[in-house]
Design an enzyme around this catalytic site. Sequence first.
Site, PDB file in Angstrom:
ATOM      1  CG  ASP A 195      22.970   1.763 -21.429  1.00 17.12           C
ATOM      2  OD1 ASP A 195      24.010   1.281 -21.930  1.00 17.12           O
ATOM      3  OD2 ASP A 195      22.312   2.664 -21.968  1.00 17.12           O
ATOM      4  CG  ASP A 212      -1.417 -10.901 -58.001  1.00 11.49           C
ATOM      5  OD1 ASP A 212      -1.698 -10.580 -59.168  1.00 11.49           O
ATOM      6  OD2 ASP A 212      -0.293 -10.722 -57.501  1.00 11.49           O
ATOM      7  CE1 TYR A 240       6.239  -1.578 -55.533  1.00  9.61           C
ATOM      8  CE2 TYR A 240       4.956  -3.360 -54.593  1.00  9.61           C
ATOM      9  CZ  TYR A 240       5.766  -2.877 -55.592  1.00  9.61           C
ATOM     10  OH  TYR A 240       6.111  -3.684 -56.641  1.00  9.61           O
ATOM     11  N   PRO A 284      -1.407 -19.696 -58.121  1.00  6.10           N
ATOM     12  CG  PRO A 284      -3.202 -20.909 -57.310  1.00  6.10           C
ATOM     13  CD  PRO A 284      -2.509 -20.526 -58.581  1.00  6.10           C
TER      14      PRO A 284
HETATM   15  C1  SPV Z   1      20.409   2.819 -26.510  1.00  4.63           C
HETATM   16  O1  SPV Z   1      19.403   2.285 -27.013  1.00  4.63           O
HETATM   17  O2  SPV Z   1      21.203   2.193 -25.806  1.00  4.63           O
HETATM   18  C2  SPV Z   1      20.722   4.221 -26.792  1.00  4.63           C
HETATM   19  C3  SPV Z   1      19.636   5.147 -27.107  1.00  4.63           C
HETATM   20  O3  SPV Z   1      21.872   4.580 -26.697  1.00  4.63           O
HETATM   21  S1  SPV Z   1      19.178   5.882 -25.599  1.00  4.63           S
HETATM   22  O4  SPV Z   1      18.789   4.818 -24.679  1.00  4.63           O
HETATM   23  O5  SPV Z   1      18.057   6.771 -25.889  1.00  4.63           O
HETATM   24  O6  SPV Z   1      20.312   6.620 -25.090  1.00  4.63           O
HETATM   25 MG    MG Z   2      23.148   3.231 -25.767  1.00  2.76          MG
END
Ligand code: SPV
Ligand code: MG
Length: 431
Positions: free
Chosen positions: A204, A92, A43, A123
């Site tokens: 990327d 609380d 929790y 408090p």
């Molecule tokens: C990233 O976040 O760079 C990953 C996950 O490698 S994905 O984009 O789904 O490949």
């Molecule tokens: Mg990646």
Amino acid sequence: MSIVYMALSADFFHSGHLKIIKKGQALGELIVGVLTDKAVASYKRAPVLSYDQRKEVAENIKGVSQVIPQHSFSYIENLESLKPDYVIHGDDWKIGFGCKIREEVIKTLDKWGGELVELPYTPGLSSSYIAEDLRQKGINAVNRQESLRHLLDIKPVLRMLEVHNGLTGLIAEKTKVDNDNGLLEFDGMWESSLTDSVSKGKPDNASVDMSSRVSTIEQILEVTTKPIIVDADNGGLNEHFKFTVRTLERLGVSAIIIEDKIGAKRNSLFGTEASQQQDSCENFCEKIRVGKNAQVSPAMMLIARVESLILKKGMDDALARAKQYAGAGADGIMIHSCEKTPDEILEFCAKFRVFSKDIPLVVVPTSYNIVTEAELSQAGINIVIYANHMLRSAYPAMVQTAESILKHGRAHEVSDLCLPIKDILNLIPVS
Ligand code: SPV
Ligand code: MG
């Protein structure tokens, strides 16, 4: 003598607790239920001290006659076995997620005529505030590194939020939602190759090199305390990978995930649209061994990412590879998919769990975002990564603002889209 029951996480003690203990002692024999690590983590954020340490502290407090574990946030199990005359608590918990537990306590005590005694809350005195203060002082590399394994031990499923700079790190660190299930927050962070690259205006495809990634990771570590999982693409050449492992380990990174692909890097979510090549199982197993051997201590996790489902190589290939990677020393398996439904992920998990009950399983439900954490947990998944949502949500807002300024020749129209100046000035306190 009357029996009095009080539950405590006992991570930090303050005068509010002592007042309750004194009152409890005055009412009869005071039995303290110390919440187990799993109970606390169900929790709110995991406790700083272990259960054994917290139990020892509680046992040595004047006025406490006995300490027993309380295995869940709910009091029912201990109340049913002790049948106390009184339960004592600060008032609380009348608001927030505690009120559900409070009602349950009153109803249970009613069965044998027991009574709930509540003391006015002092408090500003709260163990959560004290824990927060401590965390603001920071964390060292070893503690952060180990915290992921500890969380995996005490929580059924962890949720990780994508981060790509200090500000998103702070969002992952601080965002909390108080609901019926407790005080919800992210358990840690995912340093994504996609969003680290895109936030630098690059694709990327590994054009953002490891030195730049490390500098971003350091920015994030500087302002956060939660565990961080680093997306290390395919880890590069084995000769280079061992240095990457050492660098990330030294920084206090909790886990590195490497994917079983070779050649020109393309993001997995392209699926078979982009030409992507999978490494041989033997080579990738060797890379895992190189990485594990490079670590100075075993604490950091090396997680192997299986791309067979992305590359449409089939379930059998995914399972065979996952088993081999685990055999080569991987501390966890990430199984990725770019399908719209979670079906193949759930099938993989069911089959993999026959092979191993314990090896942590990691998923990234970006395309199959219909699935809930609860469903994934049920399937035996331990870590859910929200891999790109900070950047993807910020980008449309920024473009909308830029377009509006161009359209209107002024910034007045974007006022409501923007954080007020006063709020941005005070967003990051000076000390
Ligand atoms: C990233 O976040 O760079 C990953 C996950 O490698 S994905 O984009 O789904 O490949
Ligand atoms: Mg990646």
